[in-house]
Design a protein around this motif. Structure first.
Motif, PDB file in Angstrom:
ATOM      1  N   GLN A 189     -34.403  15.449 147.393  1.00 28.54           N
ATOM      2  CA  GLN A 189     -32.991  15.384 147.780  1.00 28.54           C
ATOM      3  C   GLN A 189     -32.836  15.410 149.295  1.00 28.54           C
ATOM      4  O   GLN A 189     -31.968  14.722 149.839  1.00 28.54           O
ATOM      5  CB  GLN A 189     -32.248  16.558 147.124  1.00 28.54           C
ATOM      6  CG  GLN A 189     -32.145  16.390 145.599  1.00 28.54           C
ATOM      7  CD  GLN A 189     -31.664  17.658 144.908  1.00 28.54           C
ATOM      8  OE1 GLN A 189     -31.914  18.779 145.369  1.00 28.54           O
ATOM      9  NE2 GLN A 189     -30.986  17.484 143.776  1.00 28.54           N
ATOM     10  N   LYS A 222     -33.018   9.648 144.722  1.00 26.52           N
ATOM     11  CA  LYS A 222     -32.389  10.012 143.459  1.00 26.52           C
ATOM     12  C   LYS A 222     -33.370  10.832 142.637  1.00 26.52           C
ATOM     13  O   LYS A 222     -34.576  10.564 142.635  1.00 26.52           O
ATOM     14  CB  LYS A 222     -31.996   8.744 142.697  1.00 26.52           C
ATOM     15  CG  LYS A 222     -31.233   9.015 141.410  1.00 26.52           C
ATOM     16  CD  LYS A 222     -30.630   7.741 140.849  1.00 26.52           C
ATOM     17  CE  LYS A 222     -29.756   8.065 139.651  1.00 26.52           C
ATOM     18  NZ  LYS A 222     -29.078   6.863 139.122  1.00 26.52           N
ATOM     19  N   GLY A 224     -36.785   6.633 141.603  1.00 20.94           N
ATOM     20  CA  GLY A 224     -36.380   8.015 141.817  1.00 20.94           C
ATOM     21  C   GLY A 224     -37.573   8.934 141.684  1.00 20.94           C
ATOM     22  O   GLY A 224     -38.687   8.506 141.367  1.00 20.94           O
TER      23      GLY A 224
END
Length: 537
Positions: A164, A169, A181
């Protein structure tokens, strides 16, 4: 021992276990499964963290070496492959990844009818029993148990926070609507134990009277008469035996040994076979070509605190005693770890259609496939290039199965692979330097002095190796270098199919075990359908 069966399956790895299980669902079909290794049911297989014993050794492992790699400063690479029932699914990190939708659509676009994502998805679903994810992408009724990590590592939170902090993601499913991600992997666990392909597909059905399983049995070659596969020669229990197949021989020996067995049987490039005095049964120049793999670099750090990481220390040893007790009681904790617990998929450039890098974040210090020992507790992070352009080969060095293979993935042979991996290096180092992770480190072991792009290139050439996803050496296709057609039938030879990772025309975006199981599930249906057509005819 019976000498004749309807089907002979060569190789008891992920594909072979699926085939033996699915084909013997019909009590009127007899199958003999031949495996060169052992039973694959020991504690070294079943306890997830014990994979650290197999990876650097010959425990359930062929432990192959490559030829010197020009792109890696002439170094020889290491190629561990499973040698027991379950094959590499018995020694791998259990990560459940299918690849990207575009992988399979690309296979279909090459002329491989029936292999688009929408056509293979039902076989992924059919194979899977996912304990948590219940949606249109996942199955709950298949033999292969797929589960969340049970290690309860406090490092997971830090990895997610680092993702993060870098703006990535966070995903909780890499096999659904999107792949890009970072997050925590799902694994092939069942109640905190490894769910190998053998445990999922084969072991529950060993009592079937139409299934014969031979372990410690080394296939020498396929018996071919008048362009038809009629059986195999095998060394078993000190004897050289011929076993015959009434219907088909199914070759599932993996990306190294399937092409080897084809070539030893007289199927391959005639000029290459003649130099070893092998009788030519069919000139098929693509056998052993198109071999490739994901090139991989590993960052490594020692850490200040031992909690949640593997290593040797007084505090770590005391904790490990607790972890063993916890594992025996709850089947949770560090003993359930696959080491590579977190990771995900990112892009070197935002405008790419799909991720071209995969990360494997490891709760231990990894150096040279765990063959170089560090007592220190630590963390590591693999970064591999998912769509390498480099292509290599599998070649013989003699006319016997015992002659060593010449394994050449040609790592970084294409200059663009090196440049893409330079970008992957930078992005991964940036992630690992995130405050949530950097606070843990005591020392950066491999990359502290690296500054310029040339430094990175030099380091990559010095340290890159496989992340254990070799494929492509008996590729499926409709071109002159294809070895099998879209039904996985070997060109020019009747009653012979290749069914394993070697048929992939291009490696998938991710780990290869789940795709191999899918390939075998689909192949079992193809075989049944061809039988039905014959019976109608």
């Amino acid at each position: 021992m019976q000498q004749e069966y309807d089907y002979i399956v060569v190789g008891g790895g992920s594909a072979g276990c699926v085939l033996a299980s699915r084909l013997t669902e019909d009590p009127n079909i007899s199958v003999c499964l031949i495996e060169a290794g052992g039973q694959g049911d020991s504690w070294t297989v079943n306890i997830p963290a014990a994979c650290v014993l197999s990876l650097p050794t010959k425990i359930n492992n062929w432990a192959f070496e490559t030829v010197p790699q020009a792109g890696l400063n002439g170094r020889k690479g290491y190629q561990p492959r499973g040698k027991c029932l379950g094959g590499s699914s018995a020694i791998n990190a259990m990560i459940y990844i299918r690849g990207h939708r575009a992988d399979y659509d690309a296979w279909a676009a090459m002329g491989n009818t029936g292999w688009s994502y929408d056509e293979v998805l039902p076989y992924f679903i059919k194979s899977e029993n996912n304990e948590r994810i219940h949606n249109e992408y996942h199955g709950q009724h298949g033999p292969l148990s797929v589960a969340d990590m049970r290690s309860d590592s406090p490092i997971h939170e830090r990895y997610i926070a680092a993702a993060q902090e870098q703006g990535y993601k966070v995903l909780d499913d890499f096999n659904g609507a999107e792949q890009e991600g970072l997050g925590i992997f799902q694994v092939t666990h069942i109640n905190g134990e490894r769910c190998s392909a053998a445990r999922a597909y084969l072991f529950p059905h060993l009592q079937r009277p139409n299934l014969t399983v031979l372990t410690n049995a080394m296939t020498q070659k396929i018996i071919i008469e008048q362009k038809t596969a009629v059986g195999v020669e095998v060394q078993h229990a000190g004897q050289h035996k011929a076993l015959y197949a009434r219907k088909e021989v199914l070759l599932s020996a993996g990306a190294m040994q399937s092409p080897q067995i084809l070539m030893l049987s007289g199927i391959g490039h005639e000029d290459e076979l003649k130099q070893y005095g092998i009788e030519i049964k069919h000139h098929l120049p693509g056998v052993g070509k198109n071999f490739h793999d994901h090139p991989d670099f590993i960052f490594g750090y020692t850490v200040k605190e031992t909690e949640g990481t593997f290593g040797i220390s007084l505090s770590g040893s005391l904790d490990m005693v607790k972890q063993i007790k916890r594992y025996r009681k709850e089947r949770r904790g560090m003993i359930t770890s696959n080491f590579a617990e977190c990771g995900g998929f990112i892009k070197t450039k935002p405008d790419l259609d799909m991720p071209n890098l995969q990360l494997h974040f490891v709760l231990a210090l990894v150096d040279d496939h765990a063959r170089k020992f560090h007592a220190s507790h630590g963390l590591s992070c693999h970064v591999c290039l998912l769509n390498p352009r480099s292509r290599g080969s599998i070649q013989l060095s003699g006319s016997k199965v015992s002659d060593p293979l010449k394994i050449d993935p040609n790592f970084l042979g294409d200059p663009q692979d090196l440049e893409d991996l330079v970008q992957g290096f930078k992005l991964t180092r940036q992630l690992m330097a995130s405050p949530s992770l950097a606070a843990l480190y005591k020392q950066d072991l491999f990359t502290a002095e690296v500054q310029s792009d040339d430094d990175i290139r030099n380091l990559l050439r010095a340290r890159v190796d496989t992340v254990y996803h070799p494929v492509g050496s008996c590729k499926m296709g409709i071109d002159d270098m294809a070895v099998v057609d879209p039904q996985l039938r070997v060109y020019g030879i009747h009653n012979l199919r290749v069914i394993d990772a070697s048929i992939m025309p291009a490696v998938v975006n991710g780990n290869t075990n789940a795709p191999v199981i899918m390939i075998a599930e689909k192949a079992a249906d193809m075989i049944r359908n061809s039988l039905d057509v014959q019976q109608v005819a």
